[in-house]
Design a protein around this motif. Structure first.
Motif, PDB file in Angstrom:
ATOM      1  N   PHE A 334     -25.293  31.923 -48.798  1.00 37.04           N
ATOM      2  CA  PHE A 334     -24.358  32.179 -49.718  1.00 37.04           C
ATOM      3  C   PHE A 334     -24.223  31.025 -50.543  1.00 37.04           C
ATOM      4  N   MET A 335     -23.971  30.086 -50.203  1.00 38.36           N
ATOM      5  CA  MET A 335     -23.918  28.422 -51.272  1.00 38.36           C
ATOM      6  C   MET A 335     -25.158  28.417 -51.870  1.00 38.36           C
ATOM      7  N   ALA A 336     -26.309  28.669 -51.549  1.00 37.65           N
ATOM      8  CA  ALA A 336     -27.616  28.598 -52.251  1.00 37.65           C
ATOM      9  C   ALA A 336     -27.756  29.590 -52.971  1.00 37.65           C
ATOM     10  N   HIS A 337     -27.509  30.937 -53.083  1.00 34.88           N
ATOM     11  CA  HIS A 337     -27.256  31.796 -53.961  1.00 34.88           C
ATOM     12  C   HIS A 337     -26.278  31.379 -55.149  1.00 34.88           C
ATOM     13  N   LYS A 338     -25.264  30.769 -54.572  1.00 34.48           N
ATOM     14  CA  LYS A 338     -24.291  30.653 -55.551  1.00 34.48           C
ATOM     15  C   LYS A 338     -24.652  29.209 -56.739  1.00 34.48           C
ATOM     16  N   LYS A 339     -25.587  28.464 -55.884  1.00 35.87           N
ATOM     17  CA  LYS A 339     -26.060  27.219 -56.640  1.00 35.87           C
ATOM     18  C   LYS A 339     -27.551  27.503 -57.234  1.00 35.87           C
ATOM     19  N   ASN A 340     -27.625  28.911 -56.998  1.00 35.21           N
ATOM     20  CA  ASN A 340     -29.242  29.203 -57.548  1.00 35.21           C
ATOM     21  C   ASN A 340     -30.183  28.322 -57.406  1.00 35.21           C
ATOM     22  N   THR A 341     -30.466  28.066 -55.987  1.00 34.79           N
ATOM     23  CA  THR A 341     -31.399  26.968 -55.307  1.00 34.79           C
ATOM     24  C   THR A 341     -31.746  27.561 -54.115  1.00 34.79           C
ATOM     25  N   SER A 342     -32.548  26.872 -53.328  1.00 38.78           N
ATOM     26  CA  SER A 342     -33.140  27.332 -52.004  1.00 38.78           C
ATOM     27  C   SER A 342     -32.350  26.644 -50.781  1.00 38.78           C
ATOM     28  N   VAL A 343     -32.320  27.347 -49.825  1.00 34.98           N
ATOM     29  CA  VAL A 343     -31.602  27.021 -48.657  1.00 34.98           C
ATOM     30  C   VAL A 343     -31.787  25.567 -48.056  1.00 34.98           C
ATOM     31  N   ASP A 344     -33.080  25.092 -48.290  1.00 31.92           N
ATOM     32  CA  ASP A 344     -33.495  23.839 -47.797  1.00 31.92           C
ATOM     33  C   ASP A 344     -32.991  22.887 -48.555  1.00 31.92           C
ATOM     34  N   PHE A 355     -18.619  18.796 -42.274  1.00 32.76           N
ATOM     35  CA  PHE A 355     -17.497  18.215 -43.166  1.00 32.76           C
ATOM     36  C   PHE A 355     -18.027  18.145 -44.472  1.00 32.76           C
ATOM     37  N   VAL A 356     -18.970  18.244 -44.949  1.00 34.89           N
ATOM     38  CA  VAL A 356     -19.525  18.459 -46.331  1.00 34.89           C
ATOM     39  C   VAL A 356     -20.094  19.760 -46.640  1.00 34.89           C
ATOM     40  N   VAL A 357     -21.300  20.407 -45.869  1.00 33.56           N
ATOM     41  CA  VAL A 357     -21.969  21.329 -46.565  1.00 33.56           C
ATOM     42  C   VAL A 357     -21.198  22.868 -46.461  1.00 33.56           C
ATOM     43  N   TYR A 358     -20.611  22.883 -45.128  1.00 27.49           N
ATOM     44  CA  TYR A 358     -19.993  24.022 -44.810  1.00 27.49           C
ATOM     45  C   TYR A 358     -18.581  24.155 -45.505  1.00 27.49           C
ATOM     46  N   PRO A 359     -17.740  23.049 -45.650  1.00 31.07           N
ATOM     47  CA  PRO A 359     -16.668  22.974 -46.177  1.00 31.07           C
ATOM     48  C   PRO A 359     -16.805  23.396 -47.662  1.00 31.07           C
ATOM     49  N   GLU A 360     -17.873  22.859 -48.318  1.00 33.40           N
ATOM     50  CA  GLU A 360     -18.166  23.244 -49.754  1.00 33.40           C
ATOM     51  C   GLU A 360     -18.209  24.755 -49.694  1.00 33.40           C
ATOM     52  N   ALA A 361     -18.904  25.474 -48.869  1.00 31.60           N
ATOM     53  CA  ALA A 361     -19.224  26.846 -48.893  1.00 31.60           C
ATOM     54  C   ALA A 361     -17.873  27.685 -48.583  1.00 31.60           C
ATOM     55  N   LEU A 362     -16.996  27.187 -47.813  1.00 30.86           N
ATOM     56  CA  LEU A 362     -15.736  27.630 -47.438  1.00 30.86           C
ATOM     57  C   LEU A 362     -14.736  27.675 -48.799  1.00 30.86           C
TER      58      LEU A 362
END
Length: 653
Positions: A334-344, A355-362
């Motif tokens: 979902f976050m990669a889709h929002k940023k228009n980038t790849s999951v990696d 504490f960074v990546v998952y909270p950003e998605a939340l």
């Protein structure tokens, strides 16, 4: 296969009652809580991404079968057979008691930094309880000009629309997310490196204090209280994982993340690092070689089915890791889709993921505070379920060793438990400083690799090749009987214990040494002195193994070094059958006791058990101080200190 036969039977078996689990469900849930922890959520998904996606599951499950389950079964059987913790269990071979010390030290180090991670979760949980999560936007006083939250228009000369005039003339090399800056600049106030620790963060210190106070409360009555708490701490995380998975599957772009998670890169299977990562993750995740399994199993009933538990719990643990991967990668997609980038480009490991990546998605979800609260409650519950068991492992080992002193009164035992928690809190203070994350990361990377692998390798050699596979098999059959499942099980455990697991562990140790690289944290590379410190941390538990051997050879009786102690065996007389069923209160049946008597000037003469009354022992040992010395040297104790009379008083040499 063993270098010794029986060394004899103990002169006396302790009659002191040992606590037992209220039910086998309590034991299973405690072991599940011990094994299933934060690593299942933040370490395993990243290892899948790093090592070939779905292809990583192959070496992971193979390592579980050839290393994880055999070691799990071995340690459960050891603890349950003798009802002793990770220190006293080495009555099986006192020359290698250093293995128990290494296990206790590893568990203590893990508990100290694990509590700090839970303190981070508590901080985020409290911060989430407001109308908007505080890491959603870049307009806070801790944000820098590098921060981007998606509201800046980069096509304009002033992307900030006049709100940040100090940023207009800056040149940007890379940008950071609002959650990244919140964690590093607000929560941690992270410094530039390990040589700049600065002061203690009092809000994190208070969170850490709360963690240890709750741990003390839960463990205040040992397994009696822990066994009740695990009904919540071991089960509730699965409810929250399921809720978060359902939410993740409803997000746009979730399939991108799941496909990335599961799509195999078969070429990775030819890389040695993939297999070594799988082995280390199995060891760390299952909790083998940390003493916890021995300690938890020591509270079992003697006849408990350890074979069932050893198959069930590792499978639950591995499936939980696999399940958690869907929770994480559906949101990363979902976050990669929002940023228009790849999951990696958005995936990370360890604290960076939690504490960074998952909270950003939340923060991008509707009703983000609700999902943030659920996520961090889940993380805290996973952390606590492991921390409770890890800390109880240390306490069990030390209480067993100092039993008469600590268990003299319930008040003294409460104070001892409180002191352990207080000491661990104080030792965690450096990790709550502004540079504390560098220490925490160093501990995490140092403790979870080489020490566990080395302890596991030596443990297998001692139990299988010195104590002897055949005698171990006989001990297990004494507990579990000789039913068809147990008999068939030995066709699997015999080759894995004797050959496959030791060879696999040795190979992994060599590979990890060859693949070693200097530790890093984000873009920070640890200086040489910090690298040297990390190797000291690695060596600290391991060095106790040879150090104890040298001490034992120098200061203890050097004869019968390969023998178990005289009081090795089941803790209670009703369970002592076969080779352990002899009269347990006469000195003449114990070669260890007879050796001491001979050294003191008495010739040891065997007599038929029917000819000697149980209360008859050599006269000189009726004196309490002398008797105490004898007990110390033979690791035995006797209810009546004055029941000594002449068995063969005339045999004085």
């Amino acid at each position: 296969m063993a270098c010794s036969s029986l060394s004899g039977v103990p002169a006396k078996v302790s009659k002191q009652e040992r606590a037992n689990w209220g039910s086998q469900v309590e034991f299973i849930l405690t072991c599940v809580g011990f094994a299933v922890g934060l690593g299942n959520v933040w370490r395993f998904p990243y290892l899948c991404f790093k090592n070939g996606g779905g292809a990583f599951l192959i070496p992971y499950f193979i390592c579980m079968v050839i290393i994880g389950i055999p070691m799990f079964y071995l340690e459960l059987c050891l603890g349950q057979f003798c009802s002793l913790g990770p220190l006293k269990v080495w009555r099986i071979n006192p020359l290698f008691k250093g293995l128990g010390l290494a296990m206790i030290i590893v568990s203590a180090l893990v508990a100290i930094y694990y509590a700090v991670i839970i303190a981070y979760c508590l901080y985020f949980l409290v911060a989430s309880m407001q109308s908007e999560v505080p890491w959603k936007y870049c307009d806070n006083n801790w944000n820098t000009c590098d921060c981007r939250d998606g509201n800046q228009n980069e096509s304009l000369i002033d992307p900030w629309n006049g709100t940040r005039p100090e940023c207009l003339n800056m040149t940007y090399t890379h940008t950071k997310s609002a959650s990244d800056e919140y964690f590093n600049h607000k929560v941690l106030e992270k410094t530039s490196g390990m040589d700049d620790m600065q002061g203690v963060k009092w809000n994190l210190t208070l969170c850490n204090l709360f963690v240890w106070l709750l741990t003390f409360i839960v463990l205040s009555r040992g397994i009696k209280s822990l066994g009740k708490v695990v009904y919540f701490s071991a089960i509730f995380p699965y409810i929250l994982l399921t809720a978060l998975l359902i939410r993740g599957l409803l997000l746009e772009g979730h399939m991108e993340g799941i496909n990335f998670y599961l799509t195999p890169d078969w070429s990775k299977l030819s890389e040695a690092s993939v297999w070594s990562d799988a082995a280390v993750q199995i060891f760390y995740s299952l909790g083998t070689c940390q003493g916890g399994l021995i300690a938890m199993a020591s509270y079992n009933q003697f006849k408990n089915n350890t074979l069932r538990d050893s198959l069930l719990i590792p499978v639950i643990n591995c499936l939980t890791s696999f399940y958690a991967g869907f929770v994480i990668f559906s949101v990363l997609g979902f976050m990669a889709h929002k940023k228009n980038t790849s999951v990696d480009q958005v995936v990370d490991e360890g604290p960076g993921l939690a504490f960074v990546v998952y909270p950003e998605a939340l923060a991008q979800m509707p009703i983000s505070p609700l999902w943030a609260v659920l996520f961090f409650i889940m993380m805290m519950t996973l952390g606590f379920s492991s921390l409770f068991s890890i800390t109880e492992t240390v306490i069990t080992g030390l209480v067993d060793q100092m039993g008469d002193f600590v268990e003299k009164s319930s008040r003294r035992l409460y104070i001892f438990r409180f002191c352990i928690c207080a000491i661990f809190f104080l030792l965690g203070l450096p990790m709550t400083t502004k540079g504390g994350m560098y220490i925490l990361n160093l501990l995490d990377k140092s403790v979870g690799g080489f020490p566990l692998l080395v302890v596991g390798f030596v443990e297998l050699l001692v139990i299988i090749y010195i104590y002897g596979y055949l005698r171990l098999k006989s001990d297990i059959e004494m507990m579990l009987g000789r039913g068809i499942p147990v008999t068939i099980g030995f066709f699997y455990f015999a080759p894995t214990w004797c050959f496959i697991a030791p060879i696999a562990l040795l190979v992994v140790i060599v590979l990890k040494a060859l693949q070693w690289k200097p530790y890093t944290l984000d873009d920070y590379v640890y200086p040489d002195w910090a690298t040297a410190l990390s190797w000291l941390i690695v060596a600290f538990p391991i060095v106790f193994i040879p150090a104890w051997i040298l001490y034992y050879c120098a200061c203890r009786d050097k004869r019968n070094l390969c023998h178990p102690k005289a009081n090795w065996g089941p803790a209670f007389e009703e369970n002592r059958t076969g080779i352990y069923s002899k009269d347990l209160t006469s000195f003449y049946q114990s070669p260890v006791a007879s050796t001491v008597l001979e050294n003191d000037g008495y010739k040891f003469v065997r007599k038929d058990t029917n000819e000697v009354n149980k209360t008859n022992i050599y006269q000189p040992y009726s004196d309490p101080p002398v008797m105490a010395n004898f007990e110390s040297r033979t690791d035995s104790s006797y209810d009546n200190k004055s029941y000594v009379h002449d068995v063969l008083e005339s045999t004085k040499l």
